[in-house]
Write a protein that holds these residues in place. Structure first.
Motif, PDB file in Angstrom:
ATOM      1  N   GLY A  82      26.877  47.498  -5.627  1.00  0.00           N
ATOM      2  CA  GLY A  82      28.104  48.235  -5.889  1.00  0.00           C
ATOM      3  C   GLY A  82      29.156  48.019  -4.817  1.00  0.00           C
ATOM      4  O   GLY A  82      29.065  47.105  -3.996  1.00  0.00           O
ATOM      5  N   PRO A  83      30.164  48.881  -4.778  1.00  0.00           N
ATOM      6  CA  PRO A  83      31.276  48.706  -3.838  1.00  0.00           C
ATOM      7  C   PRO A  83      30.953  49.088  -2.404  1.00  0.00           C
ATOM      8  O   PRO A  83      31.744  48.831  -1.505  1.00  0.00           O
ATOM      9  CB  PRO A  83      32.352  49.624  -4.414  1.00  0.00           C
ATOM     10  CG  PRO A  83      31.574  50.709  -5.117  1.00  0.00           C
ATOM     11  CD  PRO A  83      30.368  50.041  -5.675  1.00  0.00           C
ATOM     12  N   GLY A  84      29.797  49.713  -2.170  1.00  0.00           N
ATOM     13  CA  GLY A  84      29.467  50.126  -0.804  1.00  0.00           C
ATOM     14  C   GLY A  84      30.236  51.364  -0.386  1.00  0.00           C
ATOM     15  O   GLY A  84      30.726  52.136  -1.219  1.00  0.00           O
ATOM     16  N   LEU A  85      30.371  51.540   0.919  1.00  0.00           N
ATOM     17  CA  LEU A  85      31.048  52.704   1.476  1.00  0.00           C
ATOM     18  C   LEU A  85      32.187  52.259   2.376  1.00  0.00           C
ATOM     19  O   LEU A  85      32.067  51.268   3.097  1.00  0.00           O
ATOM     20  CB  LEU A  85      30.056  53.563   2.288  1.00  0.00           C
ATOM     21  CG  LEU A  85      28.808  54.047   1.541  1.00  0.00           C
ATOM     22  CD1 LEU A  85      27.854  54.723   2.516  1.00  0.00           C
ATOM     23  CD2 LEU A  85      29.181  55.001   0.416  1.00  0.00           C
ATOM     24  N   LYS A  86      33.290  52.990   2.349  1.00  0.00           N
ATOM     25  CA  LYS A  86      34.413  52.701   3.240  1.00  0.00           C
ATOM     26  C   LYS A  86      34.229  53.476   4.535  1.00  0.00           C
ATOM     27  O   LYS A  86      34.207  54.701   4.537  1.00  0.00           O
ATOM     28  CB  LYS A  86      35.734  53.084   2.573  1.00  0.00           C
ATOM     29  CG  LYS A  86      36.162  52.160   1.454  1.00  0.00           C
ATOM     30  CD  LYS A  86      37.550  52.515   0.949  1.00  0.00           C
ATOM     31  CE  LYS A  86      37.997  51.539  -0.131  1.00  0.00           C
ATOM     32  NZ  LYS A  86      39.360  51.855  -0.640  1.00  0.00           N
ATOM     33  N   TRP A  87      34.096  52.739   5.629  1.00  0.00           N
ATOM     34  CA  TRP A  87      33.909  53.359   6.936  1.00  0.00           C
ATOM     35  C   TRP A  87      35.044  52.972   7.869  1.00  0.00           C
ATOM     36  O   TRP A  87      35.534  51.833   7.843  1.00  0.00           O
ATOM     37  CB  TRP A  87      32.572  52.923   7.548  1.00  0.00           C
ATOM     38  CG  TRP A  87      31.390  53.632   6.961  1.00  0.00           C
ATOM     39  CD1 TRP A  87      31.396  54.590   6.001  1.00  0.00           C
ATOM     40  CD2 TRP A  87      30.019  53.419   7.308  1.00  0.00           C
ATOM     41  NE1 TRP A  87      30.126  55.001   5.721  1.00  0.00           N
ATOM     42  CE2 TRP A  87      29.263  54.305   6.503  1.00  0.00           C
ATOM     43  CE3 TRP A  87      29.371  52.597   8.211  1.00  0.00           C
ATOM     44  CZ2 TRP A  87      27.878  54.375   6.585  1.00  0.00           C
ATOM     45  CZ3 TRP A  87      27.985  52.662   8.290  1.00  0.00           C
ATOM     46  CH2 TRP A  87      27.251  53.543   7.491  1.00  0.00           C
ATOM     47  N   ASP A  88      35.433  53.944   8.696  1.00  0.00           N
ATOM     48  CA  ASP A  88      36.438  53.679   9.730  1.00  0.00           C
ATOM     49  C   ASP A  88      35.780  52.972  10.901  1.00  0.00           C
ATOM     50  O   ASP A  88      34.780  53.451  11.436  1.00  0.00           O
ATOM     51  CB  ASP A  88      37.085  54.982  10.207  1.00  0.00           C
ATOM     52  CG  ASP A  88      37.872  55.675   9.104  1.00  0.00           C
ATOM     53  OD1 ASP A  88      38.467  54.957   8.284  1.00  0.00           O
ATOM     54  OD2 ASP A  88      37.869  56.918   9.061  1.00  0.00           O
ATOM     55  N   CYS A  89      36.312  51.835  11.300  1.00  0.00           N
ATOM     56  CA  CYS A  89      35.767  51.081  12.417  1.00  0.00           C
ATOM     57  C   CYS A  89      36.552  51.367  13.696  1.00  0.00           C
ATOM     58  O   CYS A  89      37.646  51.929  13.664  1.00  0.00           O
ATOM     59  CB  CYS A  89      35.785  49.586  12.111  1.00  0.00           C
ATOM     60  SG  CYS A  89      34.699  49.133  10.752  1.00  0.00           S
ATOM     61  N   ALA A  90      35.968  50.952  14.827  1.00  0.00           N
ATOM     62  CA  ALA A  90      36.561  51.262  16.130  1.00  0.00           C
ATOM     63  C   ALA A  90      37.913  50.581  16.333  1.00  0.00           C
ATOM     64  O   ALA A  90      38.719  51.034  17.156  1.00  0.00           O
ATOM     65  CB  ALA A  90      35.603  50.857  17.245  1.00  0.00           C
ATOM     66  N   ASP A  91      38.181  49.505  15.611  1.00  0.00           N
ATOM     67  CA  ASP A  91      39.454  48.805  15.773  1.00  0.00           C
ATOM     68  C   ASP A  91      40.552  49.373  14.886  1.00  0.00           C
ATOM     69  O   ASP A  91      41.654  48.819  14.805  1.00  0.00           O
ATOM     70  CB  ASP A  91      39.287  47.317  15.489  1.00  0.00           C
ATOM     71  CG  ASP A  91      38.720  47.053  14.101  1.00  0.00           C
ATOM     72  OD1 ASP A  91      38.588  48.013  13.314  1.00  0.00           O
ATOM     73  OD2 ASP A  91      38.396  45.881  13.807  1.00  0.00           O
ATOM     74  N   GLY A  92      40.265  50.491  14.190  1.00  0.00           N
ATOM     75  CA  GLY A  92      41.276  51.140  13.376  1.00  0.00           C
ATOM     76  C   GLY A  92      41.298  50.701  11.928  1.00  0.00           C
ATOM     77  O   GLY A  92      42.036  51.287  11.119  1.00  0.00           O
ATOM     78  N   PHE A  93      40.512  49.705  11.567  1.00  0.00           N
ATOM     79  CA  PHE A  93      40.483  49.219  10.193  1.00  0.00           C
ATOM     80  C   PHE A  93      39.345  49.878   9.415  1.00  0.00           C
ATOM     81  O   PHE A  93      38.365  50.339   9.995  1.00  0.00           O
ATOM     82  CB  PHE A  93      40.305  47.694  10.160  1.00  0.00           C
ATOM     83  CG  PHE A  93      41.510  46.939  10.648  1.00  0.00           C
ATOM     84  CD1 PHE A  93      42.544  46.609   9.787  1.00  0.00           C
ATOM     85  CD2 PHE A  93      41.610  46.564  11.979  1.00  0.00           C
ATOM     86  CE1 PHE A  93      43.652  45.911  10.239  1.00  0.00           C
ATOM     87  CE2 PHE A  93      42.703  45.863  12.444  1.00  0.00           C
ATOM     88  CZ  PHE A  93      43.732  45.537  11.568  1.00  0.00           C
ATOM     89  N   GLN A  94      39.506  49.917   8.108  1.00  0.00           N
ATOM     90  CA  GLN A  94      38.442  50.363   7.220  1.00  0.00           C
ATOM     91  C   GLN A  94      37.742  49.152   6.629  1.00  0.00           C
ATOM     92  O   GLN A  94      38.380  48.167   6.276  1.00  0.00           O
ATOM     93  CB  GLN A  94      38.993  51.230   6.080  1.00  0.00           C
ATOM     94  CG  GLN A  94      39.133  52.686   6.411  1.00  0.00           C
ATOM     95  CD  GLN A  94      39.315  53.528   5.155  1.00  0.00           C
ATOM     96  OE1 GLN A  94      39.615  53.020   4.081  1.00  0.00           O
ATOM     97  NE2 GLN A  94      39.130  54.831   5.292  1.00  0.00           N
ATOM     98  N   ARG A  95      36.411  49.251   6.532  1.00  0.00           N
ATOM     99  CA  ARG A  95      35.639  48.140   5.989  1.00  0.00           C
ATOM    100  C   ARG A  95      34.614  48.651   4.985  1.00  0.00           C
ATOM    101  O   ARG A  95      34.152  49.786   5.065  1.00  0.00           O
ATOM    102  CB  ARG A  95      34.938  47.370   7.113  1.00  0.00           C
ATOM    103  CG  ARG A  95      35.904  46.602   8.000  1.00  0.00           C
ATOM    104  CD  ARG A  95      35.165  45.823   9.097  1.00  0.00           C
ATOM    105  NE  ARG A  95      36.071  44.950   9.830  1.00  0.00           N
ATOM    106  CZ  ARG A  95      36.823  45.328  10.848  1.00  0.00           C
ATOM    107  NH1 ARG A  95      36.774  46.593  11.252  1.00  0.00           N
ATOM    108  NH2 ARG A  95      37.619  44.472  11.455  1.00  0.00           N
ATOM    109  N   GLN A  96      34.272  47.766   4.040  1.00  0.00           N
ATOM    110  CA  GLN A  96      33.226  48.065   3.067  1.00  0.00           C
ATOM    111  C   GLN A  96      31.867  47.858   3.740  1.00  0.00           C
ATOM    112  O   GLN A  96      31.576  46.758   4.201  1.00  0.00           O
ATOM    113  CB  GLN A  96      33.352  47.159   1.854  1.00  0.00           C
ATOM    114  CG  GLN A  96      34.669  47.291   1.109  1.00  0.00           C
ATOM    115  CD  GLN A  96      34.820  48.655   0.458  1.00  0.00           C
ATOM    116  OE1 GLN A  96      35.742  49.400   0.795  1.00  0.00           O
ATOM    117  NE2 GLN A  96      33.926  48.982  -0.449  1.00  0.00           N
ATOM    118  N   CYS A  97      31.055  48.885   3.801  1.00  0.00           N
ATOM    119  CA  CYS A  97      29.777  48.809   4.505  1.00  0.00           C
ATOM    120  C   CYS A  97      28.630  49.164   3.558  1.00  0.00           C
ATOM    121  O   CYS A  97      28.790  49.961   2.627  1.00  0.00           O
ATOM    122  CB  CYS A  97      29.767  49.764   5.707  1.00  0.00           C
ATOM    123  SG  CYS A  97      31.000  49.362   6.967  1.00  0.00           S
TER     124      CYS A  97
END
Length: 221
Positions: A82-97
């Protein structure tokens, strides 16, 4: 996003008498080891305190697995297609995890409990208990623990075969986790595997060798 788990029995506080709990921690694997192992960096998060059963209690492994399964249920139910989860990363970007259970930090008794194998056996392969070092028949890479085989044996009610393989005849909940091999979660344990395992066995053999040749005093000196 590989997830690393760790837990260990401990006293709740210095004033709790004989009360114990099993702290359960999580971290992620893309953190350098020197940073993860520094307490002030706070790279581990406490996600729960599991109750410790009293001494002599029955079915403690099942209760522990049930509690851990409740805590880790979001990982078990993750749809890796599926699409996974959107997590906030330390560099300020959101990524699919896609968080998966990738490693477990614990001593040998805990490894046995998680893997649900008999105490004294290997949680990674089917080398029999007490097999000498350099055994010519059983090699770790030739006969690894295989949950798919055990699941078929359970369905066929081949309980005696599972006992022969030193595997408990129950469905290990970690078999349900996507991309997780419960028999490959273990990390090197310097105290139990190297010092109390390999070095202790090697020293025991060495002392017998020296005694047979009357070299103990020279070795002690």
């Amino acid at each position: 996003m590989p997830v690393i788990c760790a837990s260990d029995e401990t006293h709740l506080t210095n004033f709790s008498g004989n009360q114990h709990a099993w702290p359960f921690y999580l971290t992620i694997s893309n953190i350098r080891k020197d940073i993860r192992r520094t307490p002030k960096m706070r790279t581990w998060i406490l996600v729960g305190l599991l109750p410790c059963p009293p001494k002599g209690a029955k079915k403690t492994d099942e209760a522990w697995h049930s509690a851990v399964g409740t805590v880790l249920s979001p990982l078990r139910n993750l749809d890796i297609t599926g699409p996974g989860l959107k997590w906030d990363c330390a560099d300020g970007f959101q990524r699919q995890c896609y968080p998966i259970s990738a490693a477990w930090v614990g001593d040998y008794p805990e490894q046995v409990m998680v893997a649900q194998v008999s105490f004294g056996s290997c949680p990674m392969c089917e080398i029999p208990e007490g097999a000498p070092m350099g055994h010519s028949i059983f090699q770790p890479l030739d006969n690894p623990q295989d949950w798919d085989v055990y699941l078929k044996l359970l369905d066929e009610t081949s309980i005696d075969v599972l006992h022969t393989l030193c595997v408990h005849p129950i469905r290990n909940q970690f078999w349900q986790y996507p991309l997780c091999n419960v028999y490959r979660l273990w990390q090197p344990d310097e105290l139990h595997q190297l010092l109390l395992g390999f070095v202790k066995d090697l020293l025991h053999w060495l002392l017998k060798y020296l005694k047979a040749r009357n070299l103990n005093d020279q070795f002690d000196n």
